[in-house]
Design a protein around this motif. Structure first.
Motif, PDB file in Angstrom:
ATOM      1  N   LYS A  26       0.822  -1.235   0.000  1.00 18.32           N
ATOM      2  CA  LYS A  26       0.000   0.000   0.000  1.00 18.32           C
ATOM      3  C   LYS A  26       0.851   1.279   0.000  1.00 18.32           C
ATOM      4  O   LYS A  26       0.319   2.367  -0.206  1.00 18.32           O
ATOM      5  CB  LYS A  26      -0.932  -0.003   1.218  1.00 18.32           C
ATOM      6  N   ARG A  50       3.884   3.953   4.407  1.00 17.70           N
ATOM      7  CA  ARG A  50       4.980   4.641   5.117  1.00 17.70           C
ATOM      8  C   ARG A  50       5.589   5.739   4.246  1.00 17.70           C
ATOM      9  O   ARG A  50       5.756   6.876   4.718  1.00 17.70           O
ATOM     10  CB  ARG A  50       6.006   3.600   5.606  1.00 17.70           C
ATOM     11  N   HIS A 107      10.516  -1.713   5.697  1.00 21.43           N
ATOM     12  CA  HIS A 107       9.216  -2.354   5.914  1.00 21.43           C
ATOM     13  C   HIS A 107       9.143  -3.674   5.128  1.00 21.43           C
ATOM     14  O   HIS A 107       8.746  -4.715   5.668  1.00 21.43           O
ATOM     15  CB  HIS A 107       8.126  -1.371   5.474  1.00 21.43           C
ATOM     16  N   SER A 153      11.177  -6.424   6.591  1.00 16.18           N
ATOM     17  CA  SER A 153      10.586  -7.008   7.804  1.00 16.18           C
ATOM     18  C   SER A 153       9.465  -7.988   7.442  1.00 16.18           C
ATOM     19  O   SER A 153       9.295  -9.009   8.111  1.00 16.18           O
ATOM     20  CB  SER A 153      10.097  -5.913   8.762  1.00 16.18           C
ATOM     21  N   ASP A 197       9.457 -11.822   8.294  1.00 15.17           N
ATOM     22  CA  ASP A 197       8.335 -12.250   9.132  1.00 15.17           C
ATOM     23  C   ASP A 197       7.609 -13.455   8.525  1.00 15.17           C
ATOM     24  O   ASP A 197       7.078 -14.296   9.240  1.00 15.17           O
ATOM     25  CB  ASP A 197       7.348 -11.089   9.302  1.00 15.17           C
ATOM     26  N   ARG A 214       0.899  -9.627   0.164  1.00 13.53           N
ATOM     27  CA  ARG A 214       0.603  -8.672  -0.888  1.00 13.53           C
ATOM     28  C   ARG A 214      -0.046  -9.368  -2.100  1.00 13.53           C
ATOM     29  O   ARG A 214       0.234  -9.062  -3.254  1.00 13.53           O
ATOM     30  CB  ARG A 214       1.869  -7.915  -1.310  1.00 13.53           C
ATOM     31  N   GLN A 254       9.052  -7.536  17.453  1.00 16.17           N
ATOM     32  CA  GLN A 254       8.948  -8.870  16.864  1.00 16.17           C
ATOM     33  C   GLN A 254       9.350  -9.930  17.887  1.00 16.17           C
ATOM     34  O   GLN A 254       8.720 -10.985  17.971  1.00 16.17           O
ATOM     35  CB  GLN A 254       9.837  -8.938  15.613  1.00 16.17           C
ATOM     36  N   THR A 299       4.960  -1.878  15.070  1.00 20.96           N
ATOM     37  CA  THR A 299       4.266  -1.137  14.013  1.00 20.96           C
ATOM     38  C   THR A 299       4.445   0.373  14.110  1.00 20.96           C
ATOM     39  O   THR A 299       4.763   1.044  13.128  1.00 20.96           O
ATOM     40  CB  THR A 299       2.754  -1.450  14.060  1.00 20.96           C
ATOM     41  N   GLN A 344      -2.113  -0.680  13.779  1.00 20.27           N
ATOM     42  CA  GLN A 344      -1.989  -2.068  14.208  1.00 20.27           C
ATOM     43  C   GLN A 344      -3.304  -2.594  14.800  1.00 20.27           C
ATOM     44  O   GLN A 344      -3.643  -3.765  14.611  1.00 20.27           O
ATOM     45  CB  GLN A 344      -0.842  -2.230  15.206  1.00 20.27           C
TER      46      GLN A 344
HETATM   47  C1  GRG Z   1      11.117  -9.708  10.995  1.00 18.73           C
HETATM   48  C2  GRG Z   1      12.458  -7.789  11.947  1.00 18.73           C
HETATM   49  C3  GRG Z   1      11.170  -8.382  11.645  1.00 18.73           C
HETATM   50  C4  GRG Z   1      10.084  -7.676  11.974  1.00 18.73           C
HETATM   51  C5  GRG Z   1       8.766  -8.097  11.617  1.00 18.73           C
HETATM   52  C6  GRG Z   1       6.585  -6.125  10.229  1.00 18.73           C
HETATM   53  C7  GRG Z   1       6.648  -7.205  11.212  1.00 18.73           C
HETATM   54  C8  GRG Z   1       7.751  -7.172  12.181  1.00 18.73           C
HETATM   55  C9  GRG Z   1       5.819  -8.246  11.162  1.00 18.73           C
HETATM   56  C10 GRG Z   1       4.795  -8.433  10.095  1.00 18.73           C
HETATM   57  C11 GRG Z   1       3.466  -8.665  10.626  1.00 18.73           C
HETATM   58  C12 GRG Z   1       2.827  -7.430  11.170  1.00 18.73           C
HETATM   59  C13 GRG Z   1       1.415  -7.537  11.555  1.00 18.73           C
HETATM   60  C14 GRG Z   1       3.507  -6.338  11.319  1.00 18.73           C
HETATM   61  C15 GRG Z   1       3.005  -5.087  11.850  1.00 18.73           C
HETATM   62  C16 GRG Z   1       3.113  -4.045  10.834  1.00 18.73           C
HETATM   63  C17 GRG Z   1       2.120  -4.280   9.752  1.00 18.73           C
HETATM   64  C18 GRG Z   1       0.697  -4.120  10.070  1.00 18.73           C
HETATM   65  C19 GRG Z   1       2.560  -4.622   8.570  1.00 18.73           C
HETATM   66  C20 GRG Z   1       1.724  -4.674   7.363  1.00 18.73           C
HETATM   67  O1  GRG Z   1       1.811  -3.388   6.809  1.00 18.73           O
HETATM   68  P1  GRG Z   1       0.946  -2.931   5.570  1.00 18.73           P
HETATM   69  O2  GRG Z   1      -0.493  -3.279   5.804  1.00 18.73           O
HETATM   70  O3  GRG Z   1       1.510  -3.878   4.422  1.00 18.73           O
HETATM   71  O4  GRG Z   1       1.263  -1.515   5.293  1.00 18.73           O
HETATM   72  P2  GRG Z   1       1.711  -3.576   2.859  1.00 18.73           P
HETATM   73  O5  GRG Z   1       1.910  -4.955   2.275  1.00 18.73           O
HETATM   74  O6  GRG Z   1       0.486  -2.891   2.322  1.00 18.73           O
HETATM   75  O7  GRG Z   1       2.942  -2.723   2.730  1.00 18.73           O
END
Ligand code: GRG
Length: 305
Positions: free
Chosen positions: A57, A60, A89, A92, A96, A108, A168, A192, A229
């Motif tokens: 999306k 950020r 992002h 990560s 993840d 995605r 994480q 987040t 989040q």
């Molecule tokens: C592995 C170092 C490391 C960190 C992982 C980002 C994360 C931390 C985990 C992923 C799962 C998660 C729920 C993370 C929270 C941030 C989040 C809601 C990510 C999804 O972001 P969007 O919706 O994704 O902006 P797109 O794909 O649209 O960029």
């Protein structure tokens, strides 16, 4: 919820147009910053680009560019920083999704990086995106109030072991355990909110914003990041995998603590609204010049994927 000037439905600011334009500029800039798919070793560059251009999306980068605009800055000055946070992002998410972490097959709307390129290359693609972020950020220019060092520190801190990684770690270690709302907030702040807040602050810093503006942007980014989040947790239980482009219902399956699992869906929606109201309140300092940030906060609250 009150109407705000950045409303996607009414008002003078056209958020859809802003998002379409910012996504197009960010995609173009990322394409320029990254080595081409054919650059040797081609596999790693293909893997990096696969996840980076999988249709995220670009929220950020959008908040980074919007914050720069609110402070009278230019897209060109903010762009390296906007692209750097998107690389972090994406790294990560690639990590993840690995079997050693969340073990997911879709992200995605496409197969996850390791499903296409194998686990070894996916680990390296994540590593390379993280490193690429700092190379891109180093191309941003410093300002009288914010040196190069300040900009790099901002990104390193938000993505390091006290913020993104700490979130994480707490998330992994909390699986299957009883979690309090306070512990959940600790996770959300780091997992987040830290990177979202950093994106907003970097936008302001790229415009040489005043300390008062930086404080307002920090309050905005912190609250929008938390709301983001809470909404993500809600969507995990209310939407389908097709809609989200990633596996829905994963949090429940992994016995992860989420707002809906601790306080229920209705209260979770209320909390997301309250956080968004706090974010709006922080923007008062901009006296109507932060329409894009307002629009984005409302969009993020109402998003369905
Ligand atoms: C592995 C170092 C490391 C960190 C992982 C980002 C994360 C931390 C985990 C992923 C799962 C998660 C729920 C993370 C929270 C941030 C989040 C809601 C990510 C999804 O972001 P969007 O919706 O994704 O902006 P797109 O794909 O649209 O960029």
């Amino acid at each position: 919820m009150k109407k705000h000037s950045g409303s996607t439905t009414k008002g003078s600011f056209d958020l859809e147009k802003f998002l379409a334009a910012s996504t197009a500029s960010v995609n173009k800039a990322l394409d320029t910053f990254l080595p081409s798919e054919k650059t040797k070793p081609a596999t790693i560059h293909k893997a990096m680009r696969y996840s980076l251009f999988a249709g995220g999306k670009r929220m950020r980068p959008a908040v980074c560019l919007a914050a720069a605009a609110a402070c009278g800055g230019s897209e060109a000055d903010a762009m390296p920083l906007a692209c750097a946070v998107e690389c972090i992002h994406t790294y990560s998410l690639v990590h993840d999704d690995l079997p050693a972490m969340d073990n997911d097959d879709y992200r995605r709307g496409k197969l996850t990086n390791h499903k296409v390129f194998g686990e070894g290359i996916a680990v390296l693609a994540g590593d390379a995106l993280l490193t690429q972020a700092f190379e891109i950020a180093a191309k941003a220019k410093g300002w009288p109030r914010y040196s190069h060092q300040d900009l790099i520190l901002e990104i390193a801190r938000a993505s390091g072991s006290l913020q993104l990684i700490a979130g994480q770690v707490a998330d992994l270690e909390g699986e299957g355990k009883k979690t309090s709302v306070e512990q959940l907030r600790y996770i959300h702040e780091r997992k987040t909110s830290a990177l979202l807040c950093c994106s907003v602050r970097l936008g302001g810093m790229s415009a040489n914003c005043t300390p008062a503006q930086l404080k307002a942007l920090t309050d905005f980014g912190y609250n929008v990041g938390l709301a983001f989040q809470v909404i993500d947790d809600i969507l995990d239980v209310t939407q389908t995998s097709e809609q989200l482009g990633k596996t829905a219902g994963k949090d429940t399956k992994a016995q992860k603590a989420t707002y809906p699992s601790i306080v229920g869906l209705d209260k979770s929606r209320k909390i997301a609204e309250q956080l968004t109201e706090k974010a709006f309140a922080a923007l008062k300092a901009f006296k109507g010049k932060a329409a894009a940030l307002e629009g984005l906060a409302e969009f993020l609250l109402k998003r369905d994927k």
